[in-house]
Design an enzyme around this catalytic site. Structure first.
Site, PDB file in Angstrom:
ATOM      1  N   ASN A   1      34.330 -53.858  58.686  1.00 39.25           N
ATOM      2  CA  ASN A   1      35.514 -53.960  57.827  1.00 39.25           C
ATOM      3  C   ASN A   1      35.840 -55.441  57.631  1.00 39.25           C
ATOM      4  O   ASN A   1      36.421 -56.063  58.514  1.00 39.25           O
ATOM      5  CB  ASN A   1      36.687 -53.216  58.489  1.00 39.25           C
TER       6      ASN A   1
ATOM      7  N   LYS B   1      37.939 -56.695  55.695  1.00 39.33           N
ATOM      8  CA  LYS B   1      39.345 -56.891  55.306  1.00 39.33           C
ATOM      9  C   LYS B   1      39.397 -57.851  54.112  1.00 39.33           C
ATOM     10  O   LYS B   1      38.477 -57.864  53.305  1.00 39.33           O
ATOM     11  CB  LYS B   1      40.168 -57.379  56.504  1.00 39.33           C
TER      12      LYS B   1
ATOM     13  N   HIS C   1      43.821 -46.854  57.080  1.00 38.64           N
ATOM     14  CA  HIS C   1      43.753 -47.959  58.043  1.00 38.64           C
ATOM     15  C   HIS C   1      45.176 -48.346  58.434  1.00 38.64           C
ATOM     16  O   HIS C   1      46.094 -48.316  57.606  1.00 38.64           O
ATOM     17  CB  HIS C   1      43.015 -49.156  57.419  1.00 38.64           C
TER      18      HIS C   1
ATOM     19  N   GLU D   1      46.616 -51.065  58.829  1.00 35.56           N
ATOM     20  CA  GLU D   1      47.248 -52.126  58.023  1.00 35.56           C
ATOM     21  C   GLU D   1      47.823 -51.540  56.730  1.00 35.56           C
ATOM     22  O   GLU D   1      48.856 -51.991  56.240  1.00 35.56           O
ATOM     23  CB  GLU D   1      46.233 -53.243  57.739  1.00 35.56           C
TER      24      GLU D   1
ATOM     25  N   GLU E   1      41.534 -46.039  66.102  1.00 37.11           N
ATOM     26  CA  GLU E   1      41.860 -47.461  66.204  1.00 37.11           C
ATOM     27  C   GLU E   1      43.280 -47.619  66.744  1.00 37.11           C
ATOM     28  O   GLU E   1      44.250 -47.566  65.973  1.00 37.11           O
ATOM     29  CB  GLU E   1      41.777 -48.125  64.827  1.00 37.11           C
TER      30      GLU E   1
ATOM     31  N   GLY F   1      42.731 -56.582  65.971  1.00 36.02           N
ATOM     32  CA  GLY F   1      42.899 -58.017  65.723  1.00 36.02           C
ATOM     33  C   GLY F   1      43.635 -58.753  66.825  1.00 36.02           C
ATOM     34  O   GLY F   1      44.038 -59.907  66.654  1.00 36.02           O
TER      35      GLY F   1
ATOM     36  N   SER G   1      39.225 -54.700  68.120  1.00 40.98           N
ATOM     37  CA  SER G   1      38.644 -55.810  68.890  1.00 40.98           C
ATOM     38  C   SER G   1      37.288 -55.473  69.523  1.00 40.98           C
ATOM     39  O   SER G   1      37.004 -55.900  70.646  1.00 40.98           O
ATOM     40  CB  SER G   1      39.641 -56.312  69.939  1.00 40.98           C
TER      41      SER G   1
HETATM   42  P1  PGA Z   1      39.298 -55.916  64.672  1.00 35.56           P
HETATM   43  O1  PGA Z   1      39.654 -54.948  63.436  1.00 35.56           O
HETATM   44  O2  PGA Z   1      37.886 -55.596  65.088  1.00 35.56           O
HETATM   45  O3  PGA Z   1      39.427 -57.312  64.107  1.00 35.56           O
HETATM   46  O4  PGA Z   1      40.280 -55.618  65.735  1.00 35.56           O
HETATM   47  C1  PGA Z   1      39.239 -53.607  63.423  1.00 35.56           C
HETATM   48  C2  PGA Z   1      39.793 -52.921  62.206  1.00 35.56           C
HETATM   49  O5  PGA Z   1      40.915 -53.246  61.791  1.00 35.56           O
HETATM   50  O6  PGA Z   1      39.148 -52.045  61.621  1.00 35.56           O
END
Ligand code: PGA
Length: 253
Positions: free
Chosen positions: A9, A11, A95, A97, A167, A173, A212
């Site tokens: 991803n 982003k 997701h 976000e 997640e 993140g 992460s």
């Molecule tokens: P991250 O993001 O690996 O940077 O924690 C994962 C995601 O949001 O899909």
């Protein structure tokens, strides 16, 4: 055991120059991508570039979002049919976000899931609890209610060609990862819940972990019975890290 799956991803990151360098650096990994399924989710404008760069190497494309609608007066939106035209195989729906920053509700996520299924694309349904919800013992009920909203809309057959990404919001993140045991417990619970509707679909659905995931924790996470791979954000922008995460998934088989 399902095929291990690693999804990148990106982003809202990338530009044509960096994308080119990253894909070139990953090429050796992609040319040997046997026994593993890999997907890259760039921002919309780069789907065309990635489609050309990836060619026929067997790495699939995914989109980070889509419209619930098929077409029409929806300024700024992108439909499932458009994504299919650019060879997308997957679409992320729900997701955290998007749930948090764009206020997408469980029902809206379910609508997008259905739009993805109707276009014969594979939805990657993201579910997960916040830190407060985990501390209050609500992890299971939050995750199940996110899945239930989709079941209410599509029935269990909606999951016959779908991925679920667990997640935990507190791990995205942040550099903080769920322990392999925490991830396994939620994944097993999701599979158990779905098996109440169809044991066959529950066994076949790929459940990946996100939050992460990095080179130094991927093996431990992927060694868990119900962790079928990862949804990787930050570490997918670094070729070396991403290659190691893919290797960890490959070794799972
Ligand atoms: P991250 O993001 O690996 O940077 O924690 C994962 C995601 O949001 O899909």
């Amino acid at each position: 055991m399902t095929m291990p799956l690693v999804l990148a991803n990106w982003k809202m990151n990338g530009n044509t120059n960096d994308n080119y360098k990253l894909v070139k650096a990953l090429e050796s990994q992609f040319s040997s991508n046997t026994n593993i399924e890999i997907g890259i989710f760039p921002p919309f404008p780069y789907l065309h570039q990635l489609r050309k760069l990836l060619g026929s190497c067997g790495v699939h494309l995914g989109a980070q979002n889509l419209s619930f609608a098929r077409e029409g007066a929806f300024t700024g939106e992108v439909s499932a049919r458009m994504l299919a035209e650019f060879n997308c195989r997957y679409v992320l729906v729900g997701h955290s976000e998007r749930r948090k920053l764009f206020k997408e509700s469980n029902d809206q996520v379910a609508e997008k899931f259905e739009a993805t299924v109707n276009a014969e694309l594979k939805p990657v349904l993201c579910v997960g609890e916040t830190l407060t919800q985990r501390q209050q013992g609500e992890t299971e009920s939050v995750v199940i209610s996110q899945i239930q909203a989709v079941l209410d809309r599509t029935g269990i057959t909606g999951f016959s060609n779908a991925v679920i990404a667990y997640e935990p919001v507190w791990a995205i993140g942040t550099g903080e990862t769920a322990t392999p045991e925490q991830a396994q417990a939620v994944h097993a619970n999701i599979r158990q819940f779905l098996s109440g509707f169809s044991a066959e679909i529950a066994n076949a659905v790929q459940i990946v972990y996100g939050g992460s995931v990095k080179a130094n924790n991927a093996s431990a996470l992927f060694s868990q019975k119900d962790v079928d791979g990862g949804l990787v954000g930050g570490a997918s922008l670094n070729a070396g890290e991403f290659i190691e995460v893919c290797e960890a998934a490959r070794c799972r088989t």
